[in-house]
Design a protein around this motif. Structure first.
Motif, PDB file in Angstrom:
ATOM      1  N   ALA A 220     -17.580 -20.239 -18.536  1.00  0.00           N
ATOM      2  CA  ALA A 220     -18.656 -19.806 -17.644  1.00  0.00           C
ATOM      3  C   ALA A 220     -18.117 -18.687 -16.765  1.00  0.00           C
ATOM      4  O   ALA A 220     -16.934 -18.687 -16.403  1.00  0.00           O
ATOM      5  CB  ALA A 220     -19.157 -20.971 -16.795  1.00  0.00           C
ATOM      6  N   ASN A 221     -18.974 -17.735 -16.396  1.00  0.00           N
ATOM      7  CA  ASN A 221     -18.510 -16.528 -15.702  1.00  0.00           C
ATOM      8  C   ASN A 221     -18.606 -16.592 -14.181  1.00  0.00           C
ATOM      9  O   ASN A 221     -18.133 -15.698 -13.495  1.00  0.00           O
ATOM     10  CB  ASN A 221     -19.293 -15.310 -16.208  1.00  0.00           C
ATOM     11  N   ASN A 222     -19.242 -17.638 -13.659  1.00  0.00           N
ATOM     12  CA  ASN A 222     -19.336 -17.814 -12.210  1.00  0.00           C
ATOM     13  C   ASN A 222     -19.697 -19.267 -11.914  1.00  0.00           C
ATOM     14  O   ASN A 222     -19.968 -20.049 -12.838  1.00  0.00           O
ATOM     15  CB  ASN A 222     -20.360 -16.859 -11.597  1.00  0.00           C
TER      16      ASN A 222
ATOM     17  N   MET B 295     -15.355 -16.190  -6.900  1.00  0.00           N
ATOM     18  CA  MET B 295     -16.248 -15.736  -7.964  1.00  0.00           C
ATOM     19  C   MET B 295     -17.585 -15.341  -7.350  1.00  0.00           C
ATOM     20  O   MET B 295     -17.937 -15.816  -6.267  1.00  0.00           O
ATOM     21  CB  MET B 295     -16.475 -16.860  -8.990  1.00  0.00           C
ATOM     22  N   PRO B 296     -18.341 -14.480  -8.040  1.00  0.00           N
ATOM     23  CA  PRO B 296     -19.670 -14.121  -7.536  1.00  0.00           C
ATOM     24  C   PRO B 296     -20.645 -15.281  -7.648  1.00  0.00           C
ATOM     25  O   PRO B 296     -20.412 -16.232  -8.400  1.00  0.00           O
ATOM     26  CB  PRO B 296     -20.087 -12.963  -8.460  1.00  0.00           C
ATOM     27  N   LYS B 297     -21.717 -15.213  -6.884  1.00  0.00           N
ATOM     28  CA  LYS B 297     -22.836 -16.162  -6.897  1.00  0.00           C
ATOM     29  C   LYS B 297     -22.477 -17.505  -6.269  1.00  0.00           C
ATOM     30  O   LYS B 297     -23.160 -17.967  -5.364  1.00  0.00           O
ATOM     31  CB  LYS B 297     -23.401 -16.343  -8.309  1.00  0.00           C
ATOM     32  N   LEU B 298     -21.426 -18.160  -6.775  1.00  0.00           N
ATOM     33  CA  LEU B 298     -20.994 -19.452  -6.230  1.00  0.00           C
ATOM     34  C   LEU B 298     -19.507 -19.590  -6.507  1.00  0.00           C
ATOM     35  O   LEU B 298     -19.084 -19.486  -7.655  1.00  0.00           O
ATOM     36  CB  LEU B 298     -21.780 -20.594  -6.886  1.00  0.00           C
ATOM     37  N   ASP B 299     -18.704 -19.794  -5.453  1.00  0.00           N
ATOM     38  CA  ASP B 299     -17.268 -19.851  -5.699  1.00  0.00           C
ATOM     39  C   ASP B 299     -16.855 -21.225  -6.229  1.00  0.00           C
ATOM     40  O   ASP B 299     -17.643 -22.173  -6.275  1.00  0.00           O
ATOM     41  CB  ASP B 299     -16.459 -19.445  -4.455  1.00  0.00           C
ATOM     42  N   GLY B 300     -15.588 -21.303  -6.659  1.00  0.00           N
ATOM     43  CA  GLY B 300     -15.104 -22.514  -7.310  1.00  0.00           C
ATOM     44  C   GLY B 300     -15.116 -23.742  -6.434  1.00  0.00           C
ATOM     45  O   GLY B 300     -15.375 -24.858  -6.900  1.00  0.00           O
TER      46      GLY B 300
ATOM     47  N   ILE C  97      -4.112 -36.338 -28.638  1.00  0.00           N
ATOM     48  CA  ILE C  97      -4.663 -36.732 -27.345  1.00  0.00           C
ATOM     49  C   ILE C  97      -5.853 -35.858 -26.964  1.00  0.00           C
ATOM     50  O   ILE C  97      -6.849 -36.332 -26.428  1.00  0.00           O
ATOM     51  CB  ILE C  97      -3.580 -36.646 -26.242  1.00  0.00           C
ATOM     52  N   LEU C  98      -5.773 -34.562 -27.256  1.00  0.00           N
ATOM     53  CA  LEU C  98      -6.743 -33.601 -26.744  1.00  0.00           C
ATOM     54  C   LEU C  98      -7.895 -33.277 -27.689  1.00  0.00           C
ATOM     55  O   LEU C  98      -8.909 -32.758 -27.255  1.00  0.00           O
ATOM     56  CB  LEU C  98      -6.029 -32.287 -26.402  1.00  0.00           C
ATOM     57  N   LYS C  99      -7.768 -33.606 -28.966  1.00  0.00           N
ATOM     58  CA  LYS C  99      -8.693 -33.055 -29.965  1.00  0.00           C
ATOM     59  C   LYS C  99     -10.136 -33.532 -29.823  1.00  0.00           C
ATOM     60  O   LYS C  99     -11.046 -32.926 -30.390  1.00  0.00           O
ATOM     61  CB  LYS C  99      -8.184 -33.346 -31.373  1.00  0.00           C
ATOM     62  N   GLU C 100     -10.372 -34.620 -29.078  1.00  0.00           N
ATOM     63  CA  GLU C 100     -11.747 -35.089 -28.876  1.00  0.00           C
ATOM     64  C   GLU C 100     -12.300 -34.700 -27.504  1.00  0.00           C
ATOM     65  O   GLU C 100     -13.405 -35.101 -27.140  1.00  0.00           O
ATOM     66  CB  GLU C 100     -11.815 -36.612 -29.035  1.00  0.00           C
ATOM     67  N   LEU C 101     -11.530 -33.928 -26.736  1.00  0.00           N
ATOM     68  CA  LEU C 101     -11.907 -33.642 -25.352  1.00  0.00           C
ATOM     69  C   LEU C 101     -12.512 -32.246 -25.196  1.00  0.00           C
ATOM     70  O   LEU C 101     -12.177 -31.321 -25.932  1.00  0.00           O
ATOM     71  CB  LEU C 101     -10.682 -33.790 -24.440  1.00  0.00           C
ATOM     72  N   LYS C 102     -13.392 -32.139 -24.184  1.00  0.00           N
ATOM     73  CA  LYS C 102     -14.100 -30.877 -23.940  1.00  0.00           C
ATOM     74  C   LYS C 102     -13.665 -30.277 -22.602  1.00  0.00           C
ATOM     75  O   LYS C 102     -13.568 -30.980 -21.597  1.00  0.00           O
ATOM     76  CB  LYS C 102     -15.610 -31.124 -23.916  1.00  0.00           C
ATOM     77  N   VAL C 103     -13.417 -28.961 -22.621  1.00  0.00           N
ATOM     78  CA  VAL C 103     -12.967 -28.235 -21.436  1.00  0.00           C
ATOM     79  C   VAL C 103     -14.047 -27.236 -21.016  1.00  0.00           C
ATOM     80  O   VAL C 103     -14.627 -26.542 -21.862  1.00  0.00           O
ATOM     81  CB  VAL C 103     -11.649 -27.476 -21.705  1.00  0.00           C
ATOM     82  N   LEU C 104     -14.300 -27.163 -19.718  1.00  0.00           N
ATOM     83  CA  LEU C 104     -15.135 -26.103 -19.150  1.00  0.00           C
ATOM     84  C   LEU C 104     -14.240 -25.230 -18.286  1.00  0.00           C
ATOM     85  O   LEU C 104     -13.605 -25.716 -17.349  1.00  0.00           O
ATOM     86  CB  LEU C 104     -16.263 -26.689 -18.306  1.00  0.00           C
ATOM     87  N   PHE C 105     -14.171 -23.927 -18.604  1.00  0.00           N
ATOM     88  CA  PHE C 105     -13.351 -22.978 -17.852  1.00  0.00           C
ATOM     89  C   PHE C 105     -14.273 -22.004 -17.131  1.00  0.00           C
ATOM     90  O   PHE C 105     -15.047 -21.284 -17.760  1.00  0.00           O
ATOM     91  CB  PHE C 105     -12.409 -22.233 -18.800  1.00  0.00           C
TER      92      PHE C 105
END
Length: 229
Positions: A40-42, A64-69, A7-15
């Motif tokens: 990504a760090n912020n 997070m710094p700069k821009l919160d979630g 199910i997951l192997k073709e999907l992309k995650v951004l953390f």
């Protein structure tokens, strides 16, 4: 987890997370199940990477710094109302939870969280994603908008990363003309790029594909020939 892998192997995650230890923990725990797992760090970096990689899921911290979630989520929701966005936060107070729900957060996990529990949740929503991965450009060409791969009669075409980004940009713009200025800003970012370089870039792509695939609208920009967008 075999079915889950399928199910997951073709999907992309951004953390999006500013704490390095948590980023490493989650990446080590679940990244192998996905096509890609980008960190990504912020929030500002999160927005930049969201636009570049077109992820299927976003997982984000709140503070997070700069821009919160939450502010990052507001910006993303302006152009994408359906992408699942999961919040990980140490805050358990009702005010932040309600705010997160109000701006379109899909799920809320309180730190410390169990990576396996998060993975199981991603499997659940992945199975419900109503997402057409393969886009038919015409009777010969298809484009996989998860992997950004282009196929001619089911054969993979060897195109560059920038060429993939170009096709993806035209597809995102659908029936709108993409100007040369937008191409320069998106594909070359801070580089100084001439109109001649843009024309040469597109000419090379047409040689690899087809003259009919990319349409030049004189004096305005470019369109892609699409059957089912």
């Amino acid at each position: 987890m075999k079915n889950n892998e399928n199910i997951l192997k073709e999907l992309k995650v951004l953390f999006v997370e500013d704490e390095v230890n948590i980023s490493k923990l989650l990446k080590d725990a679940i990244s192998d199940y996905f096509f890609s797992f980008t960190i990504a760090n912020n929030g500002e970096e999160g927005l930049e990477k969201y636009k570049k990689i077109n992820p299927d899921f976003i997982i984000t911290d709140i503070m997070m710094p700069k821009l919160d979630g939450l502010d990052m989520t507001k910006e993303i929701r302006k152009e994408n109302e359906t992408i699942p966005i999961i919040v990980l936060s140490a805050f358990s107070d009702k005010e932040k939870l309600l705010k997160a729900i109000d701006i379109g957060i899909t799920k809320y996990f309180i730190k410390p969280f169990d990576p396996d529990e998060l993975l199981e949740y991603l499997v659940t929503i992945a199975s419900k994603l109503n997402k057409s991965r393969i886009i038919c450009l015409n009777k010969h060409f298809t484009f996989d908008n998860n992997t950004n791969n282009l196929f001619e009669d089911e054969q993979l075409i060897n195109i560059t990363k920038r060429e993939k980004s170009f096709i993806n940009l035209l597809i995102k713009n659908k029936n709108n003309i993409t100007s040369s200025d937008e191409l320069k800003e998106t594909l070359w970012e801070n580089e100084e790029v001439t109109d001649e370089r843009v024309r040469t870039f597109i000419k090379r792509l047409r040689k690899k594909t087809s003259k009919e695939l990319i349409k030049n609208i004189s004096g305005q920009g470019y369109l892609i020939s699409v059957d089912n967008i």
